[in-house]
Design a protein around this motif. Structure first.
Motif, PDB file in Angstrom:
ATOM      1  N   UNK A  62      45.502   1.743 -18.672  1.00 38.37           N
ATOM      2  CA  UNK A  62      45.722   2.465 -17.423  1.00 38.37           C
ATOM      3  C   UNK A  62      44.817   3.688 -17.396  1.00 38.37           C
ATOM      4  N   UNK A  63      44.144   3.879 -16.262  1.00 38.02           N
ATOM      5  CA  UNK A  63      43.238   5.007 -16.091  1.00 38.02           C
ATOM      6  C   UNK A  63      43.603   5.759 -14.819  1.00 38.02           C
ATOM      7  N   UNK A  64      43.583   7.100 -14.885  1.00 40.61           N
ATOM      8  CA  UNK A  64      43.847   7.919 -13.698  1.00 40.61           C
ATOM      9  C   UNK A  64      42.517   8.421 -13.136  1.00 40.61           C
ATOM     10  N   UNK A  65      42.288   8.141 -11.871  1.00 42.05           N
ATOM     11  CA  UNK A  65      41.090   8.608 -11.182  1.00 42.05           C
ATOM     12  C   UNK A  65      41.485   9.772 -10.286  1.00 42.05           C
ATOM     13  N   UNK A  66      40.893  10.936 -10.502  1.00 39.74           N
ATOM     14  CA  UNK A  66      41.126  12.119  -9.664  1.00 39.74           C
ATOM     15  C   UNK A  66      39.919  12.328  -8.758  1.00 39.74           C
ATOM     16  N   UNK A  67      40.149  12.289  -7.452  1.00 44.99           N
ATOM     17  CA  UNK A  67      39.094  12.464  -6.459  1.00 44.99           C
ATOM     18  C   UNK A  67      39.303  13.824  -5.789  1.00 44.99           C
ATOM     19  N   UNK A  68      38.439  14.795  -6.103  1.00 42.96           N
ATOM     20  CA  UNK A  68      38.586  16.162  -5.597  1.00 42.96           C
ATOM     21  C   UNK A  68      37.664  16.373  -4.396  1.00 42.96           C
ATOM     22  N   UNK A  69      38.275  16.639  -3.254  1.00 42.11           N
ATOM     23  CA  UNK A  69      37.512  16.918  -2.044  1.00 42.11           C
ATOM     24  C   UNK A  69      37.844  18.288  -1.490  1.00 42.11           C
ATOM     25  N   UNK A  70      37.931  18.380  -0.174  1.00 45.37           N
ATOM     26  CA  UNK A  70      38.231  19.662   0.476  1.00 45.37           C
ATOM     27  C   UNK A  70      39.204  19.436   1.622  1.00 45.37           C
ATOM     28  N   UNK A  71      40.341  20.131   1.549  1.00 41.15           N
ATOM     29  CA  UNK A  71      41.323  20.031   2.627  1.00 41.15           C
ATOM     30  C   UNK A  71      40.753  20.646   3.902  1.00 41.15           C
ATOM     31  N   UNK A  72      41.072  20.013   5.037  1.00 38.98           N
ATOM     32  CA  UNK A  72      40.588  20.541   6.310  1.00 38.98           C
ATOM     33  C   UNK A  72      41.387  19.900   7.439  1.00 38.98           C
ATOM     34  N   UNK A  73      41.138  20.363   8.644  1.00 36.97           N
ATOM     35  CA  UNK A  73      41.871  19.910   9.808  1.00 36.97           C
ATOM     36  C   UNK A  73      41.326  18.565  10.288  1.00 36.97           C
ATOM     37  N   UNK A  74      42.229  17.599  10.459  1.00 39.37           N
ATOM     38  CA  UNK A  74      41.804  16.261  10.870  1.00 39.37           C
ATOM     39  C   UNK A  74      41.303  16.221  12.310  1.00 39.37           C
ATOM     40  N   UNK A  75      41.709  17.199  13.113  1.00 40.47           N
ATOM     41  CA  UNK A  75      41.352  17.172  14.529  1.00 40.47           C
ATOM     42  C   UNK A  75      40.174  18.035  14.905  1.00 40.47           C
ATOM     43  N   UNK A  76      39.698  18.874  13.986  1.00 46.39           N
ATOM     44  CA  UNK A  76      38.623  19.801  14.350  1.00 46.39           C
ATOM     45  C   UNK A  76      37.397  19.694  13.454  1.00 46.39           C
TER      46      UNK A  76
END
Length: 395
Positions: free
Chosen positions: A206-220
């Motif tokens: 079992x492997x854990x994949x962590x995908x780090x992005x940036x939170x932001x507004x879905x509508x703007x």
């Protein structure tokens, strides 16, 4: 036995089972096991790691023949995975008494704790601890999704977590361990054989994949301005399928968590857990490495950072050839087949001779409420297990 066990931990909405380690449902299953042992006059005990044992004969005599499995489940699992092995073990002892068999070697039924790893993320905790494959410090560090530690859960359930650890003296008393399990596949379906013998367990992890992005507004937030880890995760899921297909292996993302997990929010972090298995360790390593490369490459285009952590790994298990062949002979030439699923028998194989019997599953479905086996095949499994126990313990 089956009717008494059937309602424990069953979810009314899904009809699946949620028998997670050291919960109320688990406690009810453990009480059922204890009652079955005592109703037969067997010597009952719980070991330092919370595994339950029911002995026919002197536990200290050594060279014992042990059978059993587990009673916990995956989330919304089926009724057969694990419990069939426990129920069949008690029924096989009943059959031996009906035959008036008097084995000179001790016999035992065992219920290994936390085999599925549904709560704390690591499979076969009870057998790993007993064999030393999992250290006490590592076990104490395990936490569930709510932050509850394994030690805290065990203590809450009345078991001393400070006692956990390797149990070589106990395992040294065992001459052979045979686990009966519902088949997780369709190799026996359509054949004349209700019962098969395991040859090997594929390496898996079992492997854990962590995908780090940036939170932001879905509508703007414009599409071109996003660093959306969900895109990288989705691409990795597809890449896993393709690489497994090309290698003749298996790769599954079956669990995912998202932060902040809002409908109108671009995620800042996606965690996905990969389960991968293959016929040999080199192939498995190549498949996982290929999936990681695909994730990193896709992440670079999405502005997403990818980190991969291996959480568990079990190498290929070749069951003891002599014991395996003896079982096939005792059962009149039962078919011998490999499996991609991990089991306590696989963990214990590094410490003592182990083997497995599979009971035919007409659909091949497992880890699901649709998991099944016919009553006739289950009874054939009991008879086969009784034949094996008698053949091993009375020789």
């Amino acid at each position: 036995m089956w009717r008494d066990l059937l309602p424990i931990g069953r979810n009314a909405a899904t009809r699946g089972y949620r028998r997670y380690a050291w919960t109320g449902a688990d406690a009810d299953c453990r009480a059922w096991f204890r009652a079955q042992a005592r109703s037969r006059g067997l010597t009952y005990e719980t070991d330092r790691n919370g595994n339950q044992w029911a002995w026919l004969g002197d536990p200290a005599a050594g060279d014992a023949v042990v059978t059993g499995s587990h009673l916990d489940s995956v989330p919304d699992g089926g009724a057969f995975d694990g419990p069939l092995g426990i129920v069949s073990s008690f029924a096989a002892l009943d059959e031996l008494r009906t035959r008036a068999a008097r084995p000179p070697r001790p016999l035992a039924v065992v219920n290994f704790g936390d085999e599925e790893g549904a709560r704390f993320g690591l499979a076969c905790v009870g057998s790993r601890l007993a064999s030393g494959a999992l250290g006490a410090a590592q076990a104490h560090a395990l936490r569930d999704a709510d932050g509850v530690t394994l030690a805290g859960a065990m203590e809450h359930a009345g078991h001393d977590p400070e006692a956990i650890g390797p149990d070589p003296e106990r395992l040294g008393r065992i001459g052979a361990f045979v686990e009966l399990h519902v088949e997780q596949g369709r190799a026996l379906a359509g054949t004349d054989h209700a019962v098969g013998v395991a040859s090997a367990i594929w390496p898996h992890g079992r492997w854990r994949f962590d995908f780090h992005g940036e939170a932001n507004h879905a509508g703007t937030t414009r599409l071109e301005d996003r660093r959306d880890p969900m895109l990288t995760y989705a691409g990795t899921v597809l890449a896993a399928r393709e690489r497994a297909r090309l290698a003749g292996a298996l790769a599954t993302f079956g669990k995912v968590s998202v932060e902040p997990n809002g409908v109108n929010a671009i995620a800042s972090l996606v965690r996905g857990w990969l389960d991968s298995r293959a016929a040999d360790e080199d192939t498995l390593a190549e498949v996982v490495a290929g999936i990681e490369r695909a994730a990193v490459e896709r992440g670079a285009g999405d502005g997403v950072q990818v980190r991969v952590t291996r959480e568990s790994f079990t190498p290929v298990v070749e069951f003891a050839h002599g014991l395996r062949d003896e079982l096939a002979k005792l059962l009149g030439g039962a078919p011998v087949l490999p499996t991609g699923a991990g089991h306590d028998a696989g963990i214990l194989s590094a410490s003592l001779p182990t083997a497995m019997l599979f009971v035919r599953n007409p659909t091949g479905v497992s880890h699901s409420p649709a998991e099944s086996a016919t009553e006739d095949d289950c009874l054939a499994g009991v008879t086969a297990l009784a034949d094996v126990l008698e053949g091993l313990a009375c020789r």
